[in-house]
Motif scaffolding. Structure first.
Motif, PDB file in Angstrom:
ATOM      1  N   ARG A   1      -7.809  27.442  40.113  1.00 22.27           N
ATOM      2  CA  ARG A   1      -6.978  28.486  40.717  1.00 22.27           C
ATOM      3  C   ARG A   1      -5.769  28.794  39.841  1.00 22.27           C
TER       4      ARG A   1
ATOM      5  N   PHE B   1      -9.791  34.885  49.038  1.00 22.69           N
ATOM      6  CA  PHE B   1     -11.112  34.295  48.836  1.00 22.69           C
ATOM      7  C   PHE B   1     -11.234  32.989  49.613  1.00 22.69           C
TER       8      PHE B   1
ATOM      9  N   TYR C   1      -9.665  33.135  39.381  1.00 25.09           N
ATOM     10  CA  TYR C   1      -8.945  33.318  40.639  1.00 25.09           C
ATOM     11  C   TYR C   1      -7.447  33.347  40.348  1.00 25.09           C
TER      12      TYR C   1
ATOM     13  N   SER D   1      -6.949  34.478  45.065  1.00 27.92           N
ATOM     14  CA  SER D   1      -7.344  33.153  45.534  1.00 27.92           C
ATOM     15  C   SER D   1      -7.129  32.974  47.031  1.00 27.92           C
TER      16      SER D   1
ATOM     17  N   LEU E   1     -10.050  37.305  41.074  1.00 29.37           N
ATOM     18  CA  LEU E   1     -10.123  37.432  42.528  1.00 29.37           C
ATOM     19  C   LEU E   1      -8.892  36.779  43.146  1.00 29.37           C
TER      20      LEU E   1
END
Length: 483
Positions: A43, A135, A74, A132, A130
């Motif tokens: 991450r 998600f 992410y 984090s 994306l």
């Protein structure tokens, strides 16, 4: 490896690795640039994970060589915007594009929208990031993410079926791969490996590669299933056997894969840029830290030997200890440290130079199967002595230098919560080594000089094109077959 001396105004000694040679000037690497798509699992755009750092440094080097590189990763909320804003203040204007990924829900809920940021960094690495937080929320939040994704990933690998949310993510990943048209796909997780293998591609020349940063990534042996977010199904071995290459980051990992899975892999140390100054790729400056007061540790957690750290702080109350949180730090570890008057805890360090300036001696008391030891090399390059355990590949990273303390490592057994059972350890040799380095200046300076010189030479002797040649060689083999 080509080296150049630093300019006279540099504060670093030693050499830097050249990055000004175009790929087209090296016939041995071919005239056609690779297109490398790498899937990250850590991450943050600037994650403190060693595996993430090693991966991104490889991509930066490949980009400098004329290859086109992109990673799916992410990012934390607003992280991309903050990066773009920061770069703009220095005259670098990056374009940030945003779009939306919708992950459906199987329980009658509306699903989750995940912001996807497209960005090209100033070093040429393309990002598909994306958000984090969103998600993670799609899979029940940070606390349940690994459990839910692990279960659903195993189902997908074993049956081809899974939840709507996971299949939406797999579909997104496959579309991103197809949109990029890579020559190489690099992964370090079973889900993206299976997704890439299942991808219907018109091209038969895409090379699929796995990089193994932990023993827990491998779907066999005593450490399979030992850490959340790693291998989730024994069937992942079938996936690994279908790949064009598997990169082990140490001899210890290579041997583990061979012994427990009869899986042949290729050993390459992390790319040299992993250890060099980020922008100019210079050798890091030496730190003369005898006058500093802290005994340091990065990422204190149970498997990294936090119990050894705590006991050392108790038996050596006259020394000050400094720890930096990272992915493994949790409330239980924090509670063990909060009443120690000689223990200072700091947040995750985004710029490790801040940490190295304060640390006189680094502790690496890990008790799990370490795949390497990036912090060991980083500290030694700066002349900071390290007291390390002998777990996994740490002796490899120590290069035969002092100090390596034998420990009783975890053997894969876990408690009712699935957590590794950590054996009791003998603190005495740790305390002896620490007292020697913290109180004997002659010995400290001797070790400081030796570890810096030895590690610098090891890095200078490394072939910075080895991984690139390995990847290009896969394509060349296919091209020869097709001809």
């Amino acid at each position: 490896m080509t080296l150049r001396r630093p300019s006279s105004d540099s504060d670093s000694s030693g050499y830097s690795f050249s990055s000004d040679t175009s790929i087209t000037s090296d016939d041995s690497l071919g005239a056609t640039p690779m297109r490398v798509f790498l899937v990250q699992t850590a991450r943050g755009l600037f994650s403190s994970s060693g595996g993430y750092k090693a991966n991104i440094c490889l991509l930066r080097h490949l980009a400098s060589r004329g290859h086109v590189v992109r990673q799916l990763c992410y990012s934390y909320r607003n992280e991309a915007e903050e990066y773009v804003s920061k770069m703009a203040t220095s005259g670098h204007h990056q374009q940030l594009r945003k779009r939306m990924l919708h992950l459906r829900s199987d329980i009658g809920q509306p699903g989750t929208d995940v912001i996807v940021s497209d960005l090209v960094m100033d070093d040429g690495v393309e990002f598909v990031a994306l958000e984090s937080e969103a998600f993670d929320a799609a899979f029940g939040g940070k606390e349940s993410l690994h459990k839910e994704m692990g279960r659903e990933t195993a189902q997908y690998i074993e049956t081809g079926k899974s939840s709507a949310r996971l299949l939406d993510f797999v579909s997104f990943l496959q579309k991103e791969i197809a949109r990029f048209s890579p020559t190489h796909i690099i992964s370090n997780d079973g889900l993206s490996i299976q997704a890439s293998l299942a991808l219907n591609s018109a091209s038969t020349t895409v090379r699929r590669v796995a990089v193994v940063h932990t023993a827990e990534q491998l779907p066999f042996g005593p450490f399979f299933g030992g850490m959340p977010g790693h291998a989730s199904s024994h069937r992942e071995l079938d996936c690994l056997r279908q790949l064009d290459g598997i990169w082990s980051v140490s001899n210890a990992i290579k041997q583990y894969a061979l012994d427990h899975g009869q899986l042949d892999t290729s050993f390459f140390v992390h790319h040299p840029w992993t250890y060099l100054e980020e922008k100019k790729h210079m050798m890091p400056a030496q730190h003369h830290n005898w006058g500093k007061r802290f005994v340091g540790m990065i990422n204190p957690c149970v498997v990294k030997g936090s119990h050894i750290l705590v006991e050392l702080a108790k038996v050596c109350p006259y020394f000050d200890f400094l720890v930096y949180k990272s992915w493994g730090f949790d409330d239980d570890v924090g509670k063990q440290m909060q009443h120690l008057q000689n223990m200072t805890t700091r947040p995750t360090c985004t710029n490790m130079e801040d940490a190295w300036r304060d640390i006189k001696v680094l502790l690496v008391p890990s008790v799990w199967f370490e795949a390497w030891g990036i912090v060991v090399v980083e500290a030694h390059l700066r002349g900071i002595p390290v007291i390390s355990s002998n777990a996994g590949a740490l002796p490899e990273a120590m290069l035969g230098l002092d100090y390596v303390i034998p420990v009783t490592t975890v053997d894969g057994k876990r408690d009712e919560k699935g957590t590794y059972i950590v054996p009791e350890q003998d603190i005495t040799p740790w305390a002896d080594a620490l007292n020697e380095l913290m109180t004997d200046r002659v010995r400290y300076e001797e070790v400081s000089t030796q570890v810096r010189e030895t590690t610098q030479q090891w890095l200078k002797d490394m072939d910075e094109s080895a991984l690139e040649q390995w990847l290009v060689g896969m394509t060349n083999r296919v091209d020869r077959v097709n001809k």
